[in-house]
Each structure stands twice: as structure tokens, then as C-alpha cells.
Write a protein that holds these residues in place. Structure first.
Motif: not given
Length: 369
Positions: A197-203, A244-249, A254-260, A282-289
Motif C-alpha cells: 500500500l505504501l509503495t503504490i501510494l508513492g507511484y 508518459r503516465s500510461v507507459n510508466t504504469t 508487467l512485473p507485478v502481474a507476473g508475481l500475482l 494500487g498501481l492501476a488505481a493510482g494511474a486512474y486517479s
């Protein structure tokens, strides 16, 4: 240049754009609907708190042929509490039972070994007391609160308080959605979840600050011009940083999806789910918000200022005048000479009174033939 790169360049130059600010009510509605769903999930199902937060015991067995469902039945009968069982990559089982004290853990371990037909000494047991769990939960909430306060202070100093409020709303939006997803899918909440959670808040904050920085730069002397409103410039800032935001997200997802999906799903490494799900959602929600919530909210707050209201009034008046002049120019090109000539055509030529036109029909005067 690639098609995506060409699209990003055209968006940055303002050649093409999507009206994010103009359609903000749609995105507000979508966010409210998702947030309500998450809150209902939290209220109805609640969070599956791990033993690190509520105390309990974790039993790890060696490789066994006992299935997960059988182990859940054995553990529930032995402990008198619901058990969560995960299959490990080594072939063993991880049996987690919440709300268990030290005295009862030994009896549970012996009963498990008997039911699963293995030596009790081969089963490893880890115990977490309830007081330790409460302390961990309090530390997690404290860390989250400190993070939020520091974010608001930083944004208020680096930008302004309206942007700080918008960023805070976006972060709360991301946390609510992520925790709601945890409640709906029933994944266990562990210290790894809090770290996620703290990590995705940073993103999320990173994406938001990128847009805010562009917006701050473009609105330095906004009141000295009459071409654009604050919402116009805010919309341009979003479009300019969209690719830029879409590319970063995408690169982060991609690696997080591999983990999950691969690590936690196909390989059965259930211990990865606690952190990977929070990162993915959180990464997807952060890019959206950052695109659909934070910047439109800043535009709403700024447009409420008296000087921005006055600027918007001047801009709209100038655009209306320009549109009128353009219509008149188009009419002249088509042979229409404007309102004065139109009134003359009705009244009649200046050297000939309109009363001489019979019945006002514009028929030329003269003798009847």
C-alpha cells in the motif's frame, strides 16, 4: 517514430486532445460507484487479517499427499477455529490458524500430525501473540497517517493547498479501492500488504506530481491572457503527460502481474499474493486517479476563485465575439452583407419610402399595365 510516440507528441503539442476536464462528472460518477462497491465489500465481508495482526499460529508441514481441503478440515477440527491452508512449492502445506494461544498450539500440532500421519516433530510451528498483532496493526496505521500528513505538507509547500487536497483525495481513493478489493477476493492482509500500500501510494503520488508540475508551469501568468481558462490549461496538462503516465504504469504493472498471476496463481506461491495484489490494484488505481480525479478536482477548486471566475468570463466573452465575427465574415463571403443591408431590404431603398410598396410586399411602384 512509433505510432504511440507520435500520438504522445501530438498530445503534448495540443494538436489533438481528449476533454478530461469537461467530462469530469462522468469520471467522478465512476469513481464514486467503485468506491461504494469497495466500502460495501469492506462492510459485508471485512478484511482477512493475517496472524501478524490478530495473533495465532502457523504450522508448516513437510511434503505430503494430503490435499488443501483435507488439511483445512483437520486443522479446523483440531483447533476449533477456521484455518487457512496454502500449498507450498516444496509440496508441503502452510496451515494458518488465527486466535490461538501457546497452550493450545501444542495440542493442535499433535492432532494435526496424527490426522496427516506424520511425525509431530516434522511440523514447524510459529506463534504470534495477540498483543504483538495489535502493536503491528497500530504501527501500520501510524505509518500510513504520517505518510499522508507529509504528502499534504510537501504538496502545499511545493505547489499549493488546493493541489495538496486533490492529491490527498486521490490517495484515499486508491487506498479505499485496494482494501475493498482485498475484502472482496478474501486475500490475507499481512505486513507485506501494508508495504504494498505504501509503495503504490508513492507511484500514485508520482503520476499526480508530474501533472501538477506541468500545470503549475503553464499557469504562472494565466490572468494576463484571455485565450484559455484554468480548466483549458489543466486539460492540456493531462493530455501532455498522458502517454508518459500510461507507459510508466504499464511498465510497472508487467512485473507485478507476473508475481500475482504466475507466481501466486500458476506456481502456487501464495505468500506473494499479499503484496502483489496490493501493488497491481494500487498501481492501476493510482494511474486512474491522477488523470481522472486529482487534476479535475484541482480545476474545480481553482475555478471557484474570484479571479479565475473573472478570467473565465473574459475568455468566454472573447470567444463569443470571435464566433460572431467569424459568422459575419462567412455570411459576407456568401453574398450576405450584414444586418444593416437586411433591414434596408425590408424597409426599402432610402430614396423610396416603404409605404409606396403595396402591402409591404416589396413590389416596385409605378403605373399599372
Amino acid at each position: 517514430m512509433s505510432k504511440l510516440g507520435n500520438l504522445g507528441a501530438r498530445l503534448h503539442r495540443g494538436e489533438i486532445s481528449y476533454d478530461f476536464i469537461g467530462k469530469r462528472k462522468i469520471w467522478y460518477g465512476v469513481s464514486i460507484l467503485i468506491t461504494i462497491t469497495a466500502i460495501v465489500g469492506l462492510a459485508v465481508r471485512g478484511l482477512n487479517m493475517g496472524i501478524d495482526f490478530q495473533g495465532g499460529a502457523v504450522f508448516t508441514t513437510p511434503k505430503t499427499s494430503v490435499s488443501v481441503s483435507q488439511a483445512e478440515t483437520y486443522a479446523s477440527q483440531a483447533a476449533g477455529h477456521e484455518a487457512v491452508v496454502q500449498k507450498l512449492g516444496s509440496g508441503g502445506l502452510r496451515i494458518q490458524i488465527a486466535g490461538m494461544d501457546t497452550a493450545k498450539s501444542d495440542a493442535t500440532k499433535t492432532a494435526l500430525a496424527k490426522d496427516m500421519k506424520m511425525d509431530p516433530e516434522s511440523i514447524a510451528a510459529d506463534l504470534v501473540g495477540p498483543s504483538w498483532g495489535d502493536e503491528i496493526a497500530n504501527k501500520a496505521w501510524e505509518g500510513l497517517a504520517i505518510f499522508m500528513v507529509l504528502v499534504v505538507i510537501y504538496l502545499a509547500i511545493a505547489f499549493e493547498w488546493r493541489m495538496a487536497i486533490a492529491a490527498l483525495v486521490a490517495l484515499i481513493h486508491d487506498i479505499t479501492i485496494t482494501t475493498g478489493i482485498y475484502a472482496l477476493v478474501g486475500f490475507e492482509v499481512t505486513p507485506g500488504t501494508v508495504i504494498g500500500l505504501l509503495t503504490i501510494l508513492g507511484y500514485s503520488l508520482y503520476d499526480t506530481v508530474v501533472v501538477f508540475d506541468s500545470l503549475k508551469e503553464q499557469t504562472k501568468d494565466i490572468t494576463k491572457q484571455t485565450r484559455f481558462t484554468y480548466s483549458d490549461i489543466a486539460n492540456h496538462s493531462i493530455n501532455g503527460t498522458l502517454v508518459r503516465s500510461v507507459n510508466t504504469t504499464v511498465v510497472a504493472l508487467l512485473p507485478v502481474a507476473g508475481l500475482l498471476f504466475i507466481g501466486g496463481g500458476f506456481l502456487g506461491a501464495g505468500t506473494l499474493n499479499d503484496i502483489s495484489l496490493s501493488l497491481f490494484v494500487g498501481l492501476a488505481a493510482g494511474a486512474y486517479s491522477s488523470i481522472f480525479i486529482a487534476t479535475p478536482l484541482v480545476a474545480d477548486l481553482k475555478e471557484a476563485e474570484p479571479q479565475m471566475k473573472a478570467l473565465k468570463k473574459r475568455v468566454l466573452a472573447k470567444r463569443a465575439q470571435a464566433a460572431t465575427e467569424e459568422e459575419m465574415a462567412d455570411a459576407r463571403v456568401g453574398g450576405y452583407e450584414g444586418p444593416e443591408d437586411a433591414s434596408a431590404a425590408v424597409v426599402g431603398p432610402r430614396n423610396q419610402p416603404a409605404s409606396r410598396n403595396r402591402g409591404g410586399r416589396g413590389r416596385p411602384s409605378g403605373k399599372r399595365r
